[in-house]
Design a protein around this motif. Structure first.
Motif, PDB file in Angstrom:
ATOM      1  N   ASP A 183       0.709  -1.251   0.030  1.00  0.00           N
ATOM      2  CA  ASP A 183       0.112  -0.266  -0.139  1.00  0.00           C
ATOM      3  C   ASP A 183       0.927   1.236  -0.075  1.00  0.00           C
ATOM      4  OD1 ASP A 183      -2.217  -1.593   0.112  1.00  0.00           O
ATOM      5  OD2 ASP A 183      -2.763  -1.216   2.233  1.00  0.00           O
ATOM      6  N   PHE A 184       1.804   1.191   0.941  1.00  0.00           N
ATOM      7  CA  PHE A 184       2.917   2.573   0.782  1.00  0.00           C
ATOM      8  C   PHE A 184       3.407   2.660  -0.594  1.00  0.00           C
ATOM      9  CE2 PHE A 184       7.268   3.308   0.915  1.00  0.00           C
ATOM     10  CZ  PHE A 184       7.512   4.544   1.083  1.00  0.00           C
ATOM     11  N   ALA A 185       3.951   1.578  -1.213  1.00  0.00           N
ATOM     12  CA  ALA A 185       4.710   1.711  -2.385  1.00  0.00           C
ATOM     13  C   ALA A 185       3.577   2.292  -3.330  1.00  0.00           C
ATOM     14  CB  ALA A 185       5.264   0.349  -2.910  1.00  0.00           C
ATOM     15  N   SER A 186       2.349   1.830  -3.474  1.00  0.00           N
ATOM     16  CA  SER A 186       1.617   2.058  -4.469  1.00  0.00           C
ATOM     17  C   SER A 186       1.112   3.754  -4.311  1.00  0.00           C
ATOM     18  CB  SER A 186       0.137   1.534  -4.253  1.00  0.00           C
ATOM     19  OG  SER A 186       0.282  -0.040  -4.560  1.00  0.00           O
ATOM     20  N   GLY A 287       7.109   9.187   6.171  1.00  0.00           N
ATOM     21  CA  GLY A 287       6.187  10.506   6.233  1.00  0.00           C
ATOM     22  C   GLY A 287       4.964  10.335   5.582  1.00  0.00           C
ATOM     23  N   LEU A 288       4.585   9.447   5.212  1.00  0.00           N
ATOM     24  CA  LEU A 288       3.230   9.119   4.556  1.00  0.00           C
ATOM     25  C   LEU A 288       2.224   8.615   5.908  1.00  0.00           C
ATOM     26  CD1 LEU A 288       3.673   7.746   1.031  1.00  0.00           C
ATOM     27  CD2 LEU A 288       3.495   9.994   1.800  1.00  0.00           C
ATOM     28  N   PRO A 289       0.920   8.926   5.725  1.00  0.00           N
ATOM     29  CA  PRO A 289       0.223   8.316   6.616  1.00  0.00           C
ATOM     30  C   PRO A 289      -0.008   6.651   6.917  1.00  0.00           C
ATOM     31  CG  PRO A 289      -0.845  10.163   5.434  1.00  0.00           C
ATOM     32  CD  PRO A 289       0.268   9.899   4.918  1.00  0.00           C
ATOM     33  N   GLY A 290       0.070   6.143   7.723  1.00  0.00           N
ATOM     34  CA  GLY A 290      -0.141   4.822   8.160  1.00  0.00           C
ATOM     35  C   GLY A 290       1.077   3.954   7.995  1.00  0.00           C
ATOM     36  N   VAL A 299      14.570   3.791   4.729  1.00  0.00           N
ATOM     37  CA  VAL A 299      15.892   4.538   5.217  1.00  0.00           C
ATOM     38  C   VAL A 299      16.381   5.053   3.812  1.00  0.00           C
ATOM     39  CG1 VAL A 299      17.455   2.811   5.118  1.00  0.00           C
ATOM     40  CG2 VAL A 299      17.798   4.786   6.411  1.00  0.00           C
ATOM     41  N   GLN A 300      16.566   6.424   3.745  1.00  0.00           N
ATOM     42  CA  GLN A 300      17.357   7.020   2.883  1.00  0.00           C
ATOM     43  C   GLN A 300      18.495   7.988   2.975  1.00  0.00           C
ATOM     44  OE1 GLN A 300      14.069   9.349   1.082  1.00  0.00           O
ATOM     45  NE2 GLN A 300      12.725   7.769   1.556  1.00  0.00           N
ATOM     46  N   SER A 321      19.040  22.884  11.692  1.00  0.00           N
ATOM     47  CA  SER A 321      17.914  22.583  12.147  1.00  0.00           C
ATOM     48  C   SER A 321      16.561  22.712  10.808  1.00  0.00           C
ATOM     49  CB  SER A 321      17.008  23.209  13.326  1.00  0.00           C
ATOM     50  OG  SER A 321      15.879  22.334  13.721  1.00  0.00           O
ATOM     51  N   ASP A 322      16.626  23.970  10.465  1.00  0.00           N
ATOM     52  CA  ASP A 322      15.588  24.284   9.587  1.00  0.00           C
ATOM     53  C   ASP A 322      16.051  23.619   8.134  1.00  0.00           C
ATOM     54  OD1 ASP A 322      14.500  26.213  10.929  1.00  0.00           O
ATOM     55  OD2 ASP A 322      15.491  28.030  10.257  1.00  0.00           O
ATOM     56  N   ARG A 323      17.393  23.599   7.632  1.00  0.00           N
ATOM     57  CA  ARG A 323      17.715  22.663   6.603  1.00  0.00           C
ATOM     58  C   ARG A 323      17.496  21.268   6.832  1.00  0.00           C
ATOM     59  NH1 ARG A 323      20.143  25.368   2.761  1.00  0.00           N
ATOM     60  NH2 ARG A 323      21.156  26.862   4.027  1.00  0.00           N
ATOM     61  N   THR A 324      17.630  20.447   7.800  1.00  0.00           N
ATOM     62  CA  THR A 324      17.229  19.185   8.253  1.00  0.00           C
ATOM     63  C   THR A 324      15.683  19.135   7.876  1.00  0.00           C
ATOM     64  OG1 THR A 324      18.787  18.999   9.951  1.00  0.00           O
ATOM     65  CG2 THR A 324      17.421  17.462   9.863  1.00  0.00           C
ATOM     66  N   HIS A 325      14.713  20.081   8.391  1.00  0.00           N
ATOM     67  CA  HIS A 325      13.406  19.867   8.180  1.00  0.00           C
ATOM     68  C   HIS A 325      13.118  19.905   6.682  1.00  0.00           C
ATOM     69  CE1 HIS A 325      11.804  19.978  12.453  1.00  0.00           C
ATOM     70  NE2 HIS A 325      12.331  20.960  12.490  1.00  0.00           N
ATOM     71  N   ASP A 326      13.967  20.730   5.920  1.00  0.00           N
ATOM     72  CA  ASP A 326      13.680  20.760   4.591  1.00  0.00           C
ATOM     73  C   ASP A 326      14.167  19.358   3.905  1.00  0.00           C
ATOM     74  OD1 ASP A 326      12.551  23.321   4.672  1.00  0.00           O
ATOM     75  OD2 ASP A 326      14.292  24.382   4.014  1.00  0.00           O
ATOM     76  N   VAL A 327      15.195  19.013   4.023  1.00  0.00           N
ATOM     77  CA  VAL A 327      15.820  17.818   3.334  1.00  0.00           C
ATOM     78  C   VAL A 327      14.917  16.554   3.623  1.00  0.00           C
ATOM     79  CG1 VAL A 327      18.122  18.663   2.863  1.00  0.00           C
ATOM     80  CG2 VAL A 327      17.714  17.084   5.068  1.00  0.00           C
ATOM     81  N   PHE A 328      14.295  16.485   5.165  1.00  0.00           N
ATOM     82  CA  PHE A 328      13.587  15.160   5.308  1.00  0.00           C
ATOM     83  C   PHE A 328      12.154  15.505   4.997  1.00  0.00           C
ATOM     84  CE2 PHE A 328      16.068  13.976   9.657  1.00  0.00           C
ATOM     85  CZ  PHE A 328      17.318  13.525   8.657  1.00  0.00           C
TER      86      PHE A 328
END
Length: 438
Positions: A183-186, A287-290, A299-300, A321-328
């Motif tokens: 389901d995640f992959a789709s 980061g996707l629901p469920g 992991v990436q 921290s701001d940059r970390t939030h962006d790349v994640f």
């Protein structure tokens, strides 16, 4: 960039039903050649002492495989996966005359690389040495697992072992609570072809224009003087190091990881004189629901940079921290995303980066706690042929245990001078621990 791998049809086991669906982007990256030069195994071997019910182990593994569809996954092509209804592996049982024989048997069993065209990507075995002594081993291909997935599978394994010991009948009606990797992959593939994917393309195109397609090497003039020679630099930290890191994170209102990453980035800037220092960090992309309880490969590795502007320690930590939030937020497997967009966002055949940073706030031994109720466990370090060696990477670990905190760097002594690595650790420690006193 390495050309795509020629991928043939999967070998379908002779029993069970199956369903087809798209691969995740991480799976596609692996199937088209990323990390094709190493065995890609995630493995554990543990001496088990005490009363071990082998029938319960077998039943527990069957139910783990039924709960997590990624353990029943094979591949038709780089873009299409096959999820089987039946389990693809069972617990193997062996005996050995000596501990050395048991370890060698387990090394051969676990150390055989999985074929991407093969009928499964997990194997598990028990080698008996006595009535109350067994060597337990498990291996999975990294294409279906990462650390968070392993911890989830481990917890389920223990739960199902306990339930088998209690005599439960083994019905599978309660196994649907874990998320489906298919389901995640789709959903990921659907989003990737929508505005969600275009937003990520815009971010990474801009990011790589500013910093380049890959974090720079730690020392630009470093040269290989021989084969890989593993070396470790360990720097003891003050007893209150963990408290100081957390104090700075509270003051800056950022995560402890942003704090220690800032220290290493600042250290690179100081030692190497690089105005746009970069490191590689691991993002577990649930980061996707469920997907929080879903097992699979999430992991990436994404690049994290320190901007050109000089700043105070507090400002630097907030900037990182701001940059970390962006790349994640915009994290994707950059090799395969770039291939899809016809852009070079990273290079599949290049080192992970000059620096890799991790934060360990608890001893690694917590990963190896007893798996089976009523037994003891002793972790066995197995070196397997084909294990990946990062010849140009310095792996920096902040080990902030309650006792004995340390800053540790692993590196290739035939590529990097130890003095530069020691200088890097010293600069990172000064940046983090001098910024806040408690």
């Amino acid at each position: 960039m390495r050309p795509p791998r020629t991928h043939g049809p999967s070998v379908t086991p002779p029993r069970g039903k199956n369903s087809l669906g798209p691969t995740s982007l991480s799976e596609k990256a692996r199937l088209t050649g990323e990390f094709a030069d190493w065995n890609n195994l995630v493995h554990r071997a543990v001496w088990i002492t005490g009363e071990l019910d082998t029938a319960a182990v077998r039943e527990a593994w069957r139910r783990v495989c039924r709960r997590h569809d990624v353990l029943r996954r094979t591949y038709v092509s780089a873009d299409e996966a096959c999820t089987h209804d039946d389990v693809l592996s069972e617990v193997e049982f062996h005996t050995a005359e000596t501990d050395e024989d048991a370890i060698e048997l387990m090394r051969r069993f676990l150390g055989t690389p999985f074929s991407l065209d093969g009928p499964g990507f997990a194997r598990i075995a028990i080698v008996q040495r006595g009535e109350r002594r067994h060597l337990f081993g498990i291996a999975m291909d990294h294409i279906i697992t990462d650390l968070i997935s392993w911890l989830r599978i481990k917890a389920d394994f223990r739960e199902f072992y306990d339930r088998a010991l209690a005599g439960e009948d083994g019905e599978d009606g309660d196994l649907a609570e874990a998320g489906s990797y298919q389901d995640f992959a789709s959903e990921q593939r659907r989003l990737f072809s929508s505005a969600w994917g275009e937003e990520r393309r815009a971010f990474w195109s801009s990011y790589t224009r500013e910093f380049g397609a890959y974090p720079p090497r730690f020392l630009a003039d470093a040269e290989h003087t021989g084969g890989y020679r593993h070396a470790v630099v360990t720097r003891d930290l003050p007893a209150d190091a963990r408290a100081r890191v957390h104090a700075l994170s509270r003051q800056a209102r950022v995560t402890p990881f942003a704090v220690v990453s800032s220290g290493v980035l600042a250290g690179v800037r100081e030692v190497a004189g690089d105005p746009t220092a970069g490191i590689s960090v691991a993002h577990h992309g649930r980061g996707l629901p469920g997907t929080s309880q879903t097992a699979g490969l999430f992991v990436q590795t994404v690049p994290l940079h320190l901007g050109r502007r000089s700043a105070s320690p507090l400002e630097t930590v907030r900037q990182v921290s701001d940059r970390t939030h962006d790349v994640f937020e915009y994290a994707l497997p950059l090799t395969v995303a770039g291939m899809s967009w016809n852009e070079t966002l990273t290079a599949a055949d290049q080192e992970a980066a000059g620096l890799y940073v991790e934060l360990n706030e608890y001893p690694r031994s917590t990963y190896y706690t007893p798996l089976f109720t009523g037994t003891g466990a002793e972790y066995v370090e197995l070196s397997l042929p084909g294990d990946k060696i990062w010849t140009e990477t310095v792996a920096v670990s902040w080990n902030l245990y309650e006792t004995g905190p340390q800053l540790v760097a692993d590196y290739n002594a035939n590529y990097l001078p130890g003095a530069a690595v020691e200088e890097l650790l010293g600069a990172a420690e000064r940046f983090v621990l001098s910024a806040t006193r408690i």
